[in-house]
Design a protein around this motif. Structure first.
Motif, PDB file in Angstrom:
ATOM      1  N   LYS A  27       9.658   3.393 -10.259  1.00  0.00           N
ATOM      2  CA  LYS A  27      10.484   4.033  -9.247  1.00  0.00           C
ATOM      3  C   LYS A  27       9.864   3.777  -7.872  1.00  0.00           C
ATOM      4  O   LYS A  27       8.649   3.887  -7.693  1.00  0.00           O
ATOM      5  CB  LYS A  27      10.566   5.548  -9.473  1.00  0.00           C
ATOM      6  CG  LYS A  27      11.154   5.955 -10.816  1.00  0.00           C
ATOM      7  CD  LYS A  27      12.645   5.740 -10.870  1.00  0.00           C
ATOM      8  CE  LYS A  27      13.239   6.305 -12.164  1.00  0.00           C
ATOM      9  NZ  LYS A  27      14.690   6.050 -12.272  1.00  0.00           N
ATOM     10  N   ILE A  28      10.699   3.438  -6.912  1.00  0.00           N
ATOM     11  CA  ILE A  28      10.231   3.278  -5.540  1.00  0.00           C
ATOM     12  C   ILE A  28       9.874   4.646  -4.958  1.00  0.00           C
ATOM     13  O   ILE A  28      10.619   5.611  -5.105  1.00  0.00           O
ATOM     14  CB  ILE A  28      11.308   2.595  -4.677  1.00  0.00           C
ATOM     15  CG1 ILE A  28      11.409   1.104  -5.034  1.00  0.00           C
ATOM     16  CG2 ILE A  28      11.017   2.762  -3.187  1.00  0.00           C
ATOM     17  CD1 ILE A  28      12.518   0.367  -4.310  1.00  0.00           C
ATOM     18  N   ASN A  29       8.704   4.705  -4.316  1.00  0.00           N
ATOM     19  CA  ASN A  29       8.284   5.905  -3.592  1.00  0.00           C
ATOM     20  C   ASN A  29       8.191   5.541  -2.117  1.00  0.00           C
ATOM     21  O   ASN A  29       7.180   5.003  -1.670  1.00  0.00           O
ATOM     22  CB  ASN A  29       6.935   6.407  -4.109  1.00  0.00           C
ATOM     23  CG  ASN A  29       6.464   7.673  -3.409  1.00  0.00           C
ATOM     24  OD1 ASN A  29       7.042   8.071  -2.386  1.00  0.00           O
ATOM     25  ND2 ASN A  29       5.439   8.309  -3.940  1.00  0.00           N
ATOM     26  N   PRO A  30       9.257   5.815  -1.346  1.00  0.00           N
ATOM     27  CA  PRO A  30       9.272   5.392   0.053  1.00  0.00           C
ATOM     28  C   PRO A  30       8.248   6.126   0.916  1.00  0.00           C
ATOM     29  O   PRO A  30       7.950   5.690   2.032  1.00  0.00           O
ATOM     30  CB  PRO A  30      10.699   5.727   0.503  1.00  0.00           C
ATOM     31  CG  PRO A  30      11.131   6.823  -0.414  1.00  0.00           C
ATOM     32  CD  PRO A  30      10.473   6.534  -1.735  1.00  0.00           C
ATOM     33  N   ASP A  31       7.696   7.220   0.400  1.00  0.00           N
ATOM     34  CA  ASP A  31       6.711   7.983   1.168  1.00  0.00           C
ATOM     35  C   ASP A  31       5.282   7.473   0.963  1.00  0.00           C
ATOM     36  O   ASP A  31       4.374   7.915   1.664  1.00  0.00           O
ATOM     37  CB  ASP A  31       6.774   9.463   0.772  1.00  0.00           C
ATOM     38  CG  ASP A  31       8.126  10.081   1.096  1.00  0.00           C
ATOM     39  OD1 ASP A  31       8.700   9.713   2.138  1.00  0.00           O
ATOM     40  OD2 ASP A  31       8.609  10.896   0.284  1.00  0.00           O
ATOM     41  N   ARG A  32       5.110   6.579   0.004  1.00  0.00           N
ATOM     42  CA  ARG A  32       3.774   6.037  -0.256  1.00  0.00           C
ATOM     43  C   ARG A  32       3.632   4.703   0.464  1.00  0.00           C
ATOM     44  O   ARG A  32       4.327   3.747   0.164  1.00  0.00           O
ATOM     45  CB  ARG A  32       3.550   5.851  -1.755  1.00  0.00           C
ATOM     46  CG  ARG A  32       2.241   5.128  -2.086  1.00  0.00           C
ATOM     47  CD  ARG A  32       2.021   4.952  -3.575  1.00  0.00           C
ATOM     48  NE  ARG A  32       1.708   6.225  -4.200  1.00  0.00           N
ATOM     49  CZ  ARG A  32       1.460   6.365  -5.504  1.00  0.00           C
ATOM     50  NH1 ARG A  32       1.535   5.298  -6.300  1.00  0.00           N
ATOM     51  NH2 ARG A  32       1.180   7.548  -6.004  1.00  0.00           N
ATOM     52  N   LYS A  33       2.717   4.640   1.405  1.00  0.00           N
ATOM     53  CA  LYS A  33       2.438   3.396   2.124  1.00  0.00           C
ATOM     54  C   LYS A  33       1.388   2.618   1.343  1.00  0.00           C
ATOM     55  O   LYS A  33       0.214   2.996   1.304  1.00  0.00           O
ATOM     56  CB  LYS A  33       1.936   3.705   3.538  1.00  0.00           C
ATOM     57  CG  LYS A  33       1.584   2.468   4.353  1.00  0.00           C
ATOM     58  CD  LYS A  33       2.812   1.580   4.588  1.00  0.00           C
ATOM     59  CE  LYS A  33       2.451   0.405   5.491  1.00  0.00           C
ATOM     60  NZ  LYS A  33       3.608  -0.510   5.671  1.00  0.00           N
ATOM     61  N   PRO A  34       1.786   1.518   0.696  1.00  0.00           N
ATOM     62  CA  PRO A  34       0.834   0.806  -0.168  1.00  0.00           C
ATOM     63  C   PRO A  34      -0.171  -0.020   0.619  1.00  0.00           C
ATOM     64  O   PRO A  34       0.152  -0.586   1.676  1.00  0.00           O
ATOM     65  CB  PRO A  34       1.745  -0.100  -1.009  1.00  0.00           C
ATOM     66  CG  PRO A  34       2.939  -0.328  -0.142  1.00  0.00           C
ATOM     67  CD  PRO A  34       3.130   0.922   0.661  1.00  0.00           C
ATOM     68  N   GLY A  35      -1.378  -0.095   0.086  1.00  0.00           N
ATOM     69  CA  GLY A  35      -2.400  -0.968   0.640  1.00  0.00           C
ATOM     70  C   GLY A  35      -2.257  -2.373   0.105  1.00  0.00           C
ATOM     71  O   GLY A  35      -1.412  -2.649  -0.755  1.00  0.00           O
ATOM     72  N   ILE A  36      -3.099  -3.262   0.578  1.00  0.00           N
ATOM     73  CA  ILE A  36      -2.989  -4.676   0.222  1.00  0.00           C
ATOM     74  C   ILE A  36      -3.258  -4.925  -1.259  1.00  0.00           C
ATOM     75  O   ILE A  36      -2.758  -5.892  -1.833  1.00  0.00           O
ATOM     76  CB  ILE A  36      -3.927  -5.535   1.104  1.00  0.00           C
ATOM     77  CG1 ILE A  36      -3.523  -7.008   1.052  1.00  0.00           C
ATOM     78  CG2 ILE A  36      -5.383  -5.335   0.708  1.00  0.00           C
ATOM     79  CD1 ILE A  36      -2.198  -7.294   1.712  1.00  0.00           C
ATOM     80  N   THR A  37      -4.016  -4.054  -1.919  1.00  0.00           N
ATOM     81  CA  THR A  37      -4.321  -4.251  -3.340  1.00  0.00           C
ATOM     82  C   THR A  37      -3.538  -3.300  -4.240  1.00  0.00           C
ATOM     83  O   THR A  37      -3.770  -3.268  -5.443  1.00  0.00           O
ATOM     84  CB  THR A  37      -5.824  -4.084  -3.608  1.00  0.00           C
ATOM     85  OG1 THR A  37      -6.235  -2.759  -3.223  1.00  0.00           O
ATOM     86  CG2 THR A  37      -6.648  -5.107  -2.832  1.00  0.00           C
ATOM     87  N   ASP A  38      -2.620  -2.538  -3.668  1.00  0.00           N
ATOM     88  CA  ASP A  38      -1.837  -1.593  -4.471  1.00  0.00           C
ATOM     89  C   ASP A  38      -0.638  -2.281  -5.130  1.00  0.00           C
ATOM     90  O   ASP A  38      -0.155  -3.310  -4.660  1.00  0.00           O
ATOM     91  CB  ASP A  38      -1.317  -0.453  -3.597  1.00  0.00           C
ATOM     92  CG  ASP A  38      -2.418   0.495  -3.157  1.00  0.00           C
ATOM     93  OD1 ASP A  38      -3.423   0.589  -3.879  1.00  0.00           O
ATOM     94  OD2 ASP A  38      -2.264   1.123  -2.092  1.00  0.00           O
TER      95      ASP A  38
END
Length: 291
Positions: A27-38
């Motif tokens: 599921k997409i979590n638009p509130d989570r800002k992913p890091g480069i290794t996430d």
């Protein structure tokens, strides 16, 4: 639950029993800002700077569609049957063209593998958690989160949540008719020779089939979903790609538009079971369709 004939209900439950498998729902979590290794959909990819970045034969850099941090996925216990690698990063790239990198001719290379030119599946056995996003971004690849990026099915960079769930075969899978006939027989339902599920079920029964079986959404492993048809057929050479590796569905509505494959379509990546077990991602069938 819809009221349908008992033979239809029993048949649906038997199809579920026969085809049930554990897979990873995303599921997409638009509130989570992913890091480069996430793990994420879109954005700037993780990359090993000692490797050549994926590009087409004409030199165009590919865009990251999705990446899965397998270190974290396994750490959370979300690798059903341990079918995916135990560690590293699995990535999916596509070309920025008007068909999203799909090869309609399914061109093979000199070794009989489907050629990965306008798309690429890349597996990094290990992850360098010290790499800087800026260093990778300097390579100049297309970024789905950039306002300048065109011809992209994904419209940003999104964190994702994982859940292991049970999933069942959908009606558009080329193997569904075999499952249907086997299930109907077990349910005591006599089906005329040459009659498929569509003409056997009532309209209400077909609605229940769609509601309870159709595996739409984003998945790792599990059964595929199609808006038109399965590109694999029983006697076709493409039938050897028997494992769904990754599915990215269109994801939109209520003003939250994240992914759109053509006209509300879906994309699938298939691999042979033996290649997945060997962590060999050089031979993959990439396909997408839309309504």
């Amino acid at each position: 639950m819809n009221t349908i004939p008992e033979t239809e209900r029993k048949t649906i439950e038997e199809i579920k029993r026969l085809s049930a498998t554990q897979a990873v729902s995303m599921k997409i979590n638009p509130d989570r800002k992913p890091g480069i290794t996430d793990s994420k959909f879109g954005g700037v990819p993780y990359w090993d700077m000692n490797m050549e970045y994926p590009k087409t034969e004409d030199g165009s850099l590919l865009m990251l569609l999705a990446q899965i941090n397998l270190d974290k996925l396994n750490g959370e216990g979300k690798n059903p049957g341990n079918k995916l690698p135990a560690n590293g990063m699995l990535q999916f790239f596509i070309a920025m063209d008007d068909v999203y990198g799909m090869d309609f001719d399914y061109t093979e290379d000199d070794e009989g593998r489907l050629k990965q030119d306008s798309f690429r599946v890349v597996y990094h056995k290990t992850i360098d958690y010290n790499i800087a996003r800026e260093e990778i971004a300097a390579l100049g690849m297309p970024d789905s989160a950039s306002e300048d990026t065109e011809e992209s099915p994904i419209w940003g960079e999104y964190g994702i949540e994982f859940e292991v769930r049970e999933t069942y075969i959908g009606m558009d899978d080329y193997r569904f008719e075999d499952y249907f006939r086997q299930a109907a027989k077990a349910a005591g339902w006599e089906i005329e020779e040459g009659t498929g599920y569509y003409n056997s079920f009532s309209e209400e029964g077909r609605d229940v089939l769609f509601d309870e079986l159709e595996p739409s959404g984003h998945w790792l492993l599990g059964w595929p979903y199609f808006t038109q048809y399965d590109p694999r057929e029983e006697e076709d050479e493409k039938a050897k790609y028997d494992v769904q590796l990754f599915q990215m569905d269109s994801d939109y509505g209520d003003g939250d538009d994240y992914v759109m494959w053509g006209d509300a379509g879906v994309a699938n990546f298939f691999i042979r079971e033996e290649d997945l077990a060997k962590e060999d991602f050089r031979d993959v069938l990439y396909y997408w369709d839309c309504c």
